[in-house]
Write an enzyme that holds these catalytic residues in place. Structure first.
Site, PDB file in Angstrom:
ATOM      1  N   SER A  83       0.871  -1.158  -0.111  1.00 15.96           N
ATOM      2  CA  SER A  83       0.095   0.084  -0.005  1.00 15.96           C
ATOM      3  C   SER A  83       0.888   1.308  -0.095  1.00 15.96           C
ATOM      4  O   SER A  83       0.144   2.374  -0.095  1.00 15.96           O
ATOM      5  CB  SER A  83      -0.911   0.027   1.260  1.00 15.96           C
ATOM      6  OG  SER A  83      -1.928  -0.932   0.976  1.00 15.96           O
ATOM      7  N   LYS A 124      -0.010   3.801  -2.653  1.00 13.36           N
ATOM      8  CA  LYS A 124      -0.826   4.860  -2.616  1.00 13.36           C
ATOM      9  C   LYS A 124      -0.236   6.292  -2.449  1.00 13.36           C
ATOM     10  O   LYS A 124      -0.717   7.448  -2.411  1.00 13.36           O
ATOM     11  CB  LYS A 124      -1.806   4.589  -1.186  1.00 13.36           C
ATOM     12  CG  LYS A 124      -2.594   3.397  -1.446  1.00 13.36           C
ATOM     13  CD  LYS A 124      -3.691   3.439  -0.272  1.00 13.36           C
ATOM     14  CE  LYS A 124      -4.657   2.316  -0.480  1.00 13.36           C
ATOM     15  NZ  LYS A 124      -4.037   0.928  -0.391  1.00 13.36           N
ATOM     16  N   SER A 129      -5.638   3.557   4.561  1.00 19.52           N
ATOM     17  CA  SER A 129      -5.234   2.568   3.416  1.00 19.52           C
ATOM     18  C   SER A 129      -6.134   2.163   2.857  1.00 19.52           C
ATOM     19  O   SER A 129      -6.665   0.839   2.612  1.00 19.52           O
ATOM     20  CB  SER A 129      -4.152   1.619   3.944  1.00 19.52           C
ATOM     21  OG  SER A 129      -3.321   1.252   3.018  1.00 19.52           O
TER      22      SER A 129
END
Length: 476
Positions: free
Chosen positions: A117, A120, A295
């Site tokens: 993640s 991102k 997230s």
């Protein structure tokens, strides 16, 4: 520090001052008492008077503008005891000084690795570069091809809520009740609903995503309208998700309008259809913060489609990923080695070098427009900051908010609590941490720490130990 607050775009460090209040009761002495005495009635206890109440006073302090510059030698010495841990597996990293824009310490920084993640960070950066921060996504209802038909036009917003009080999973998400009220106020009779999802193209998930995670609560198929991100329990982060979020949104609209949910189908709006109702999402800036703090994979993918829309790309996984990479390249970032199949980092086929993540964060923190240090930029903020500077406010706080709320709490790494701000990344084959920290000299350091081929229960504590060491570092 509240992860959902939207304060100034600055590198602020929270300091909590105040007093600890202790209430002491006098010890009881075993004595013989008559049953009618006060000592008998109170079991022999004497109760001390309460002290005056004290209120803790939260304060904000800017990083020092005169902190000594860190050196590669200082970084190497500080990290020597933690960077060689076998729990890091296949490890790559980059640590930089935003004031000088120099990378001070690295391990295979150009090696493409699975980012999880932390991808991102790139999605948020690309959005900040090309999408207006106040951009909103519209969900509307229009007339259908028959007199008694309505069409729900999905615009790409997964934050619609059907909660009775209007307070769904996402802060300030649009309310289904408002669509219902507008439809009813129009007086238009209807007995069926078509859900138009044509704004998104391509598959509902890419290679490298595990469909078992739908029921596991990580994501729903990426369709352009959802209620509370497709969660079956609207207020639970990792609630099982629905495999048909767009149809479910249409069925819930039908039920709220008193129609038969069985009369809901996928289709297209006729050309020239008249608008009956519409609602809009929260501004992009707010959705970016929620995406980063928690997230949120579904938000990341739909924001990726916004990037694609603005840049003229196809609103698909491939189009959104390409738009993100192109936006970063156009801003001067070297994206060599990057392979994105999505915008959330869920795909095990994604690859990003630590060098790129660190560089994005370094530019977000670096001095701009005449300010001389990252700390001085922090105290002036406003228009003097980089277009990427809001990214720093979107990062979770160690032991405080979002995906870092329960990390940096062990004796080994607790010194990073409240000082480290970073985006997390966790898959079964990858753990990563990318963010910034104030070292013990008062200097801002950015970092990207990436571990592959080790289980997260081993690699995450090893990554946290490195970030805590950066906080403890007197690196000058």
């Amino acid at each position: 520090m509240n992860g959902r607050s939207r304060g100034r775009r600055a590198l602020w460090i929270s300091v909590l001052t105040g007093s600890v209040v202790v209430i002491v009761a006098a010890a009881a002495v075993l004595i013989t008492v008559r049953p009618w005495t006060e000592e008998f009635r109170h079991g022999g206890l004497r109760i001390a008077a309460l002290p005056a109440p004290m209120t803790p006073s939260p304060q904000l302090a800017a990083a020092s503008p005169s902190a000594p510059a860190p050196t590669p030698q200082g970084l190497s010495a500080a990290l020597a005891g933690v960077a060689g841990s076998p729990d890091l597996g296949a490890f790559s990293a980059s640590v930089s000084d935003p004031d000088s824009r120099n990378t001070l310490w690295s391990v295979d920084p150009g090696k493409p690795v699975i980012p999880a993640s932390t991808a991102k960070v790139l999605t948020a950066a690309a959005a900040l570069l090309v999408v207006p921060p106040d951009h909103r996504v519209t969900t509307s209802v229009v007339t259908g091809s028959t007199p008694n038909e309505l069409v729900l036009i999905a615009g790409g917003d997964p934050t619609l809520t059907a909660q009775a009080d209007g307070k769904g999973y996402y802060k300030d998400g649009p309310r289904l009740a408002d669509l219902v009220a507008q439809v009813k106020a129009s007086g238009r009779p209807a007995d069926s609903i078509v859900v138009d999802t044509s704004v998104f193209t391509g598959p509902a998930w890419p290679a490298g995503w595990d469909p078992a995670d739908i029921e596991g609560g990580s994501w729903a198929p990426i369709e352009p309208v959802m209620i509370d991100g497709g969660r079956k329990d609207p207020l639970v982060e990792y609630s099982p998700r629905t495999p048909t979020p767009a149809l479910d949104a249409g069925r819930r609209l039908a039920a709220e309008l008193g129609m038969d949910p069985a009369k809901v189908r996928l289709g297209s709006a006729p050309a020239g259809a008249a608008e009956v109702a519409k609602v809009q999402s929260a501004p992009l800036r707010d959705r970016l913060q929620e995406m980063m703090i928690h997230s949120d994979d579904v938000l990341a993918e739909t924001i990726g489609r916004e990037i694609a829309t603005v840049t003229g790309n196809e609103r698909s996984f491939a189009g959104a990923a390409a738009a993100t990479t192109t936006a970063l390249s156009a801003a001067g970032f070297d994206t060599t080695g990057s392979t994105l199949l999505d915008n959330s980092g869920l795909s095990t086929d994604d690859r990003i070098p630590a060098r790129l993540l660190d560089r994005v964060l370094m530019e977000a923190a670096a001095p701009q427009n005449g300010t001389t240090t990252a700390a001085q930029r922090a105290t002036t903020a406003g228009d003097s900051g980089s277009p990427l500077s809001p990214l720093l406010d979107y990062l979770p706080v160690a032991a405080g908010t979002g995906s870092l709320a329960y990390r940096f709490v062990t004796p080994r790494d607790h010194t990073g609590a409240g000082w480290v701000r970073a985006k997390t990344g966790t898959l079964s084959v990858s753990s990563a941490l990318a963010g910034y920290v104030l070292d013990s000299d008062g200097r801002v350091l950015t970092f990207a720490l990436m571990s592959n081929d080790r289980p997260p229960e081993a690699s995450r504590p090893a990554l946290d130990a490195i970030a805590a060491a950066l906080r403890n570092c007197g690196c000058s």
